[in-house]
Design an enzyme around this catalytic site. Structure first.
Site, PDB file in Angstrom:
ATOM      1  N   ASN A 181      39.365  34.926  41.061  1.00 59.74           N
ATOM      2  CA  ASN A 181      38.505  34.519  39.793  1.00 59.74           C
ATOM      3  C   ASN A 181      36.569  34.781  39.741  1.00 59.74           C
ATOM      4  O   ASN A 181      35.977  34.619  38.969  1.00 59.74           O
ATOM      5  CB  ASN A 181      38.330  32.432  39.001  1.00 59.74           C
ATOM      6  N   LYS A 182      36.923  35.191  41.355  1.00 66.02           N
ATOM      7  CA  LYS A 182      35.509  36.485  40.967  1.00 66.02           C
ATOM      8  C   LYS A 182      34.951  37.717  40.634  1.00 66.02           C
ATOM      9  O   LYS A 182      36.524  38.245  40.165  1.00 66.02           O
ATOM     10  CB  LYS A 182      34.707  36.199  43.138  1.00 66.02           C
ATOM     11  N   ASN A 183      34.101  38.405  40.898  1.00 64.62           N
ATOM     12  CA  ASN A 183      33.552  39.572  40.713  1.00 64.62           C
ATOM     13  C   ASN A 183      34.749  40.501  40.539  1.00 64.62           C
ATOM     14  O   ASN A 183      34.909  41.433  40.166  1.00 64.62           O
ATOM     15  CB  ASN A 183      32.502  39.916  40.346  1.00 64.62           C
TER      16      ASN A 183
END
Ligand code: PLP
Length: 379
Positions: A181-183
């Site tokens: 769910n990170k960039n």
């Protein structure tokens, strides 16, 4: 009538290029830490001011490894943000050091507070960890001055901040996460950035049990055995994930730009239509726009709002539940007054934000949130 789509809180952007990159490594045969990890490190370094970069299996391990390599251990204490992901606090606890939570600046500015940090110092304090919450840049110059003044090590939890220009420049180590769910993601992974070339070399040794030659070298006949001269860890990344990470890194600038655009739209829509909802920080703050977090009006029933939005097909979340109240952690932190953190944690809500979102989605989310607030206030 079609099935209504769900608007996810975060969605990994994985396409053909990622699939091809992974397949290439699988065909090559060597899938554990090898060339691809080295390429990923070099590319990540080039994208972050050419600071040395060391890949690890996740950010929690990266934070632990950095703290350990910097000499933090039993008898030491580390200042940590009152608001952060529990993994960052656990990383301090793994070393045997004490974690000292410091309150945030205020509910709409939930970065670790410098003034409060000064009052939280004890004779055993050796380090301070800051966190670029939601991707919004911490004032690193101010923290570097603070750390230098008090003789502390400065660590950055940069899990939300890949691509932020200042990351790594002022601290002893900055740690990134590539969780889904990170960039940018490689499913599970992390990177440590440090200005200190010797520290980088030590991190590289310690992530592979401090073995004097890695397995890949031995299979290639560069060495036939190895020695171990200190206690290390298996915190390695593998070539499959590194291949994925390399493709995601190439797309990062575009991802971050799109996230910022969508965030700007949120800021505009809230100030025009629902002014009693307060987005955190402000539209001008330098950010990677990792999350869009806001403060609900006081006394809003947040669970009802979240249920209403869920039923309307909109996922929401909370960043973060207060770790100092967790069943396992609360005994450690019962003496820590964290009023701003508690207010923030009790009122915050995270809305969907990822590069796959459309402007229409953002309009729809804000409209639905307005409806949810009316209903729960029965206006
Ligand atoms: C995701 C995250 C971590 C942990 O990252 P992992 O790679 O999952 O170990 C640490 N700190 C913050 C602020 C995070 O968001």
């Amino acid at each position: 009538m079609g099935q209504k789509k769900t608007i996810g809180i975060s969605e990994a952007q994985l396409g053909k290029e990622e699939a091809l990159a992974v397949a290439k490594v699988m065909r090559r045969g060597w899938i554990s830490q090898g060339e691809e990890v080295a390429h990923f490190e070099a590319a990540f370094s080039a994208a972050h001011g050419d600071l040395p970069a060391v890949a690890v299996c996740n950010a929690t391990a990266g934070l632990h490894l950095a703290l350990h390599a910097l000499g933090i251990g039993p008898g030491d204490s580390v200042l940590v943000p009152g608001l952060t992901f529990v993994g960052a606090v656990n990383a301090v606890l793994y070393t045997g050091a004490e974690a000292l939570p410091v309150d945030v600046q205020g509910p709409t500015h939930p970065h670790i507070c410098l003034k409060t940090a000064a009052t939280a110092l004890t004779p055993s304090t050796r380090a301070v960890m800051v966190m670029h919450h939601a991707g919004y840049a911490v004032d690193m110059q101010a923290w570097a001055d603070f750390a230098a003044h008090h003789g502390l090590l400065l660590l950055e939890d940069a899990a939300h901040a890949p691509g932020l220009p200042l990351v790594g420049r002022y601290s002893h180590a900055a740690v990134f996460s590539f969780f889904a769910n990170k960039n940018m993601t490689c499913a599970e992974g992390g990177m440590i950035l440090t200005r200190d070339v010797e520290l980088a070399a030590r991190l590289r040794r310690l992530r592979g049990h401090a073995m004097s030659s890695p397995t890949l070298h031995r299979t290639k006949g560069h060495a036939f055995s190895y020695d171990v001269d200190e206690l290390g860890f298996n915190y390695r990344l593998d070539d499959i994930r590194a291949a994925l990470g390399l493709v995601q890194l190439r797309r990062l600038a575009e991802f971050n730009a799109r996230r910022r655009e969508l965030s700007q739209l949120y800021y505009r829509l809230f100030s025009a239509n629902i002014p009693d909802v307060q987005p955190i920080f402000d539209a001008k703050h330098e950010t990677t726009a990792h999350l869009f977090c806001l403060l609900l009006p006081q006394r809003t029933n947040r669970a009802s709002v979240m249920r209403f939005l869920f039923e309307a097909g909109i996922q929401t979340s909370i960043h973060y539940p207060p770790y100092h109240r967790f069943t396992w952690h609360k005994a450690l932190f019962s003496q820590c007054p964290l009023p701003h953190t508690e207010e923030y944690c009790s009122r915050t809500l995270t809305l969907p934000l990822h590069p796959g979102l459309t402007e229409m989605d953002v309009h729809c989310i804000v409209t639905r949130l307005g409806e949810a607030l009316c209903l729960t206030k029965s206006c």
